[in-house]
Scaffold this active site. Sequence first.
Site, PDB file in Angstrom:
ATOM      1  N   ARG A 207       0.819  -1.208   0.000  1.00 50.85           N
ATOM      2  CA  ARG A 207       0.000   0.000   0.000  1.00 50.85           C
ATOM      3  C   ARG A 207       0.856   1.262   0.000  1.00 50.85           C
ATOM      4  NH1 ARG A 207      -4.773  -2.758   2.499  1.00 50.85           N
ATOM      5  NH2 ARG A 207      -6.532  -1.342   2.535  1.00 50.85           N
TER       6      ARG A 207
ATOM      7  N   ARG B  73     -21.519  -3.867   2.608  1.00 49.01           N
ATOM      8  CA  ARG B  73     -20.741  -4.909   3.280  1.00 49.01           C
ATOM      9  C   ARG B  73     -20.767  -4.719   4.790  1.00 49.01           C
ATOM     10  NH1 ARG B  73     -14.474  -5.479   1.663  1.00 49.01           N
ATOM     11  NH2 ARG B  73     -14.150  -3.857   3.202  1.00 49.01           N
TER      12      ARG B  73
ATOM     13  N   ARG C 137     -17.393  -5.239  10.387  1.00 49.62           N
ATOM     14  CA  ARG C 137     -16.180  -4.424  10.407  1.00 49.62           C
ATOM     15  C   ARG C 137     -16.521  -2.990  10.787  1.00 49.62           C
ATOM     16  NH1 ARG C 137     -12.308  -5.466   5.259  1.00 49.62           N
ATOM     17  NH2 ARG C 137     -11.625  -3.392   5.938  1.00 49.62           N
TER      18      ARG C 137
END
Length: 191
Positions: free
Chosen positions: A89, A128, A134
């Site tokens: 990343r 999601r 999450r």
Amino acid sequence: MVNLVLFGAPGAGKGTQAERLQEKYNLVHISTGDVFRYNIKNKTALGKEAKTYIDEGKLVPDQVTINMLRSEVEKNKDAKGFIFDGFPRTTAQAESLDELLTSKNAKVDAMLALEADDEILVKRLLDRGKSSGRKDDANEEIIRKRLEVYYDQTDIVKSYYQKENKFHSIDGVGSIEEITERLSKVIDQLK
Ligand code: AMP
């Protein structure tokens, strides 16, 4: 060995596609996000260190992430190759990955970058979040922070692989099967 970097902003579909590709090509899938979440759940020292960054949508510091990635690779000595999902990343992470693979007489063969518009990404992540549990998917502000971090610190990693002619842009909008097909076309040409 075939080593793939599956790249893209949060919500681009990296995890979903990596699961499918690992089976199809018999590769080991390493998701740095999944490894961090596993460590958070099990309250390890690494998990405690990573948690505050992840909850705020920031990147975990390079050295912590690189050490973790190295140990995940070392756990899989018999692997025929890896799918790196969510790593590298930063450019420093890309350089470390090169060093690590070079020490094993291997290399990154391709970066496959899944592309989708931001508004699609935000919608996917909020959807999601309803089932993933999450924290970083549950809040639009954190989601937008993650996208900002992606454009500020991560998008640049494309140019690292472009310079090496390893960069492939893949349309990340479509059915799961269609996108796997698009990825497979590139992978099949690597062999
Ligand atoms: P992901 O599951 O890939 O969306 O990652 C979730 C979170 O884990 C990110 O928002 C970061 O906080 C952290 N993370 C995952 N991979 C990395 C990485 N390569 N470098 C730094 N932080 C990471």
